[in-house]
Design an enzyme around this catalytic site. Structure first.
Site, short mmCIF file in Angstrom:
data_model
loop_
_atom_site.label_atom_id
_atom_site.label_comp_id
_atom_site.label_asym_id
_atom_site.label_seq_id
_atom_site.Cartn_x
_atom_site.Cartn_y
_atom_site.Cartn_z
CB SER A 199 5.58 3.41 0.77
OG SER A 199 5.07 2.72 -0.34
NE ARG A 200 10.32 1.07 5.28
CZ ARG A 200 10.17 -0.20 4.85
NH1 ARG A 200 10.49 -0.51 3.61
NH2 ARG A 200 9.69 -1.13 5.65
N GLY A 215 9.04 -5.28 -8.67
CA GLY A 215 9.89 -4.16 -9.06
C GLY A 215 11.36 -4.44 -8.86
CG HIS A 250 3.32 0.54 -5.48
ND1 HIS A 250 3.46 1.64 -4.68
CD2 HIS A 250 3.94 -0.47 -4.83
CE1 HIS A 250 4.13 1.31 -3.58
NE2 HIS A 250 4.44 0.03 -3.65
N GLY A 295 0.81 -1.21 0.00
CA GLY A 295 0.00 0.00 0.00
C GLY A 295 0.85 1.26 0.00
P1 AMP Z 1 6.17 -2.36 -1.54
O1 AMP Z 1 4.77 -1.88 -1.48
O2 AMP Z 1 7.18 -1.32 -1.25
O3 AMP Z 1 6.37 -3.65 -0.79
O4 AMP Z 1 6.45 -2.74 -3.06
C1 AMP Z 1 5.57 -3.57 -3.77
C2 AMP Z 1 6.15 -3.83 -5.14
O5 AMP Z 1 6.34 -2.60 -5.82
C3 AMP Z 1 7.52 -4.52 -5.09
O6 AMP Z 1 7.61 -5.46 -6.15
C4 AMP Z 1 8.46 -3.37 -5.30
O7 AMP Z 1 9.70 -3.74 -5.85
C5 AMP Z 1 7.68 -2.51 -6.27
N1 AMP Z 1 8.14 -1.12 -6.22
C6 AMP Z 1 8.20 -0.32 -5.12
N2 AMP Z 1 8.74 0.87 -5.45
C7 AMP Z 1 9.03 0.81 -6.78
C8 AMP Z 1 9.63 1.72 -7.72
N3 AMP Z 1 10.05 2.94 -7.34
N4 AMP Z 1 9.78 1.31 -8.99
C9 AMP Z 1 9.38 0.06 -9.37
N5 AMP Z 1 8.83 -0.84 -8.54
C10 AMP Z 1 8.65 -0.47 -7.27
#
Ligand code: AMP
Length: 289
Positions: A194-195, A155, A45, A39
């Site tokens: 998100s951070r 990602g 995303h 989220g």
């Molecule tokens: P997260 O919500 O941060 O756990 O990320 C969920 C998915 O989104 C993971 O596969 C991440 O690698 C991908 N993701 C997060 N940030 C990025 C970004 N800046 N570019 C591409 N993919 C991303």
């Protein structure tokens, strides 16, 4: 919002296993695509959703998975805004969002069975966060089994996670195509995360050295420097940068995550992690030697 965005319907929100099952039964014909997130969604995303092209039915999961956080990490503080996430997903054509509570995800309480992702999970992110990748593999394997996707996008932002999931899928013969998606960055280079919401304006400015160093390292590698020269450059740039504390930077084989040897040729990744104030950021770039 432009006209194309406006016509897309709001994704169906699924909260329980029963709702998920009913949705999966109803949409069982055709290709199924999966995007797993925690989220607080951003364009990075959305790129994962865009990478899975229609006619696939696309299901996005939104779940801040407790098993991949260690005590003292940011599980409670992690940003959550389901309404905003659903609005964003409605702009890219997502059919459904599965957003379970921890009780729905882990109905028997703490899982007794675990997945040990092996040596790749013990270095870099795994050295700093020793239980992290086992937690990631557990939730990814559970969701793969619940959703049975044909294709799942991950990602390159989390390159080590991607490598581990690709290896888990191969080692366990899971019948799922893993689709890697490039890192989405802000215009000034900062990798979207998100951070990033945790950063003060000064910290955000200091954090730019991470992507800047990766871009410079890529240029130096493209200019013909060997991996050790590129790594020396990046390490000294990051160690001397104000406002950040380097956790690690290295150059690794893209599929095994082992540091490359002297004279290495081929595809590599330069992963890094650094603390900016109380926020830990990761980034990486692909390098060819
Ligand atoms: P997260 O919500 O941060 O756990 O990320 C969920 C998915 O989104 C993971 O596969 C991440 O690698 C991908 N993701 C997060 N940030 C990025 C970004 N800046 N570019 C591409 N993919 C991303």
């Amino acid at each position: 919002m432009n006209a194309q965005q406006a016509v897309k319907p709001q994704p169906q929100l699924l909260r329980t296993r029963e709702e998920l099952r009913e949705y999966l039964d109803r949409t069982s014909a055709g290709t199924r695509g999966l995007v797993m997130t925690m989220g607080a969604l951003h364009e990075g995303h959305l790129d994962l959703v865009r990478a899975i092209r229609p006619p696939a039915n696309i299901l996005v999961t939104i779940f801040v998975n407790p098993t991949q956080f260690a005590p003292g990490e940011d599980l409670e503080a992690y940003p959550r805004d389901l309404e905003a996430d659903l609005a964003l997903l409605s702009t890219v054509g997502v059919d459904a969002v599965f957003a379970p509570t921890p009780e729905v995800a882990y109905p028997l309480g703490e899982a007794l069975v675990s997945i040990d992702p092996g040596p790749m999970a013990r270095v870099f992110e795994g050295a700093t966060r020793p239980t992290h990748f086992a937690g990631v593999c557990l939730i990814v394997a559970k969701v793969f089994n619940l959703v049975r996707p044909d294709i799942a996008a991950f990602g390159r932002k989390d390159a080590q996670q991607l490598a581990i999931i690709e290896r888990m899928v191969a080692d366990l013969d899971l019948p799922i195509e893993i689709l890697p998606v490039d890192i989405r960055r802000e215009v000034d280079g900062l990798a979207m995360s998100s951070r990033n919401a945790y950063l003060s304006p000064q910290e955000r400015e200091a954090a730019l050295v991470l992507s800047r160093t990766l871009f410079q390292a890529k240029n130096i590698a493209e200019g013909g420097a060997d991996a050790h020269a590129v790594l020396d450059f990046a390490r000294s740039a990051l160690e001397s940068a104000p406002g950040i504390r380097l956790d690690y930077v290295d150059i690794v084989d893209a599929s095994t995550y082992t540091p490359v040897a002297l004279g290495f040729t081929g595809q590599a990744i330069m992963p890094l992690a650094a603390w900016v104030g109380k926020t830990r950021l990761i980034d990486n770039t692909q390098l060819t030697f």
